[in-house]
Design a protein around this motif. Structure first.
Motif, PDB file in Angstrom:
ATOM      1  N   VAL A  28      38.076  48.569  30.646  1.00  0.00           N
ATOM      2  CA  VAL A  28      37.303  48.729  31.887  1.00  0.00           C
ATOM      3  C   VAL A  28      37.253  47.411  32.653  1.00  0.00           C
ATOM      4  O   VAL A  28      37.430  47.379  33.873  1.00  0.00           O
ATOM      5  N   MET A  29      37.016  46.318  31.949  1.00  0.00           N
ATOM      6  CA  MET A  29      36.960  45.000  32.597  1.00  0.00           C
ATOM      7  C   MET A  29      38.286  44.670  33.281  1.00  0.00           C
ATOM      8  O   MET A  29      38.318  44.244  34.437  1.00  0.00           O
ATOM      9  N   GLN A  30      39.396  44.883  32.572  1.00  0.00           N
ATOM     10  CA  GLN A  30      40.704  44.573  33.143  1.00  0.00           C
ATOM     11  C   GLN A  30      41.018  45.465  34.344  1.00  0.00           C
ATOM     12  O   GLN A  30      41.510  44.984  35.369  1.00  0.00           O
ATOM     13  N   LEU A  31      40.735  46.750  34.222  1.00  0.00           N
ATOM     14  CA  LEU A  31      40.998  47.656  35.341  1.00  0.00           C
ATOM     15  C   LEU A  31      40.148  47.289  36.552  1.00  0.00           C
ATOM     16  O   LEU A  31      40.631  47.274  37.681  1.00  0.00           O
ATOM     17  N   LEU A  36      40.105  47.081  41.374  1.00  0.00           N
ATOM     18  CA  LEU A  36      39.042  47.175  42.381  1.00  0.00           C
ATOM     19  C   LEU A  36      38.840  45.894  43.167  1.00  0.00           C
ATOM     20  O   LEU A  36      38.557  45.950  44.368  1.00  0.00           O
ATOM     21  N   VAL A  37      38.968  44.749  42.534  1.00  0.00           N
ATOM     22  CA  VAL A  37      38.759  43.484  43.247  1.00  0.00           C
ATOM     23  C   VAL A  37      39.784  43.337  44.366  1.00  0.00           C
ATOM     24  O   VAL A  37      39.467  42.822  45.440  1.00  0.00           O
ATOM     25  N   GLY A  38      40.998  43.827  44.143  1.00  0.00           N
ATOM     26  CA  GLY A  38      42.032  43.730  45.165  1.00  0.00           C
ATOM     27  C   GLY A  38      41.894  44.755  46.276  1.00  0.00           C
ATOM     28  O   GLY A  38      42.348  44.534  47.390  1.00  0.00           O
ATOM     29  N   ILE A  39      41.275  45.896  45.985  1.00  0.00           N
ATOM     30  CA  ILE A  39      41.177  46.966  46.976  1.00  0.00           C
ATOM     31  C   ILE A  39      39.872  46.910  47.760  1.00  0.00           C
ATOM     32  O   ILE A  39      39.862  47.036  48.976  1.00  0.00           O
TER      33      ILE A  39
END
Length: 109
Positions: A28-31, A36-39
């Motif tokens: 979950v952390m990696q995803l 999400l940080v990029g989008i």
């Protein structure tokens, strides 16, 4: 069976559960951090925040229910089989009355 067998079995289950929870938290952390940080403009999260997200999503979307086989817990079919049995034991008039009640309840939706 002897006591040592059960202690080993319980400890083994605890270790496996912790490993799976850690693995899920890491995924979950990696995803979150790579997708999400990029989008979307969201902050980067750490491992414990990811575990918190998992727990929160379980509470919100999965509910808190046991799997111990008691009545209503899904052990032997749970509430669905009880409703199915109740439905089959109803007379046609009772079924039609119940359908009509639900139509009235759901009309506002």
């Amino acid at each position: 069976m002897n006591k040592k067998f059960w202690i080993k079995k319980i400890l083994g289950c605890i270790v496996i559960a912790l490993f799976i929870a850690s693995l899920l938290g890491y995924v979950v952390m990696q995803l979150w951090n790579h997708v999400l940080v990029g989008i979307v403009t969201v902050p980067v999260i750490d491992f414990w925040q990811a575990i918190g997200l998992l727990v929160l999503s379980k509470i919100l979307f999965g509910g808190i229910k046991g799997r111990w086989g008691g009545p209503g817990c899904g052990g032997n079919g749970g509430w669905k089989s009880e409703l199915r049995e109740k439905w089959h034991n109803m007379s046609p008039e009772e079924r039609e009355k119940l359908k009509q009640e639900w139509r009235e309840r759901c009309k506002r939706w």
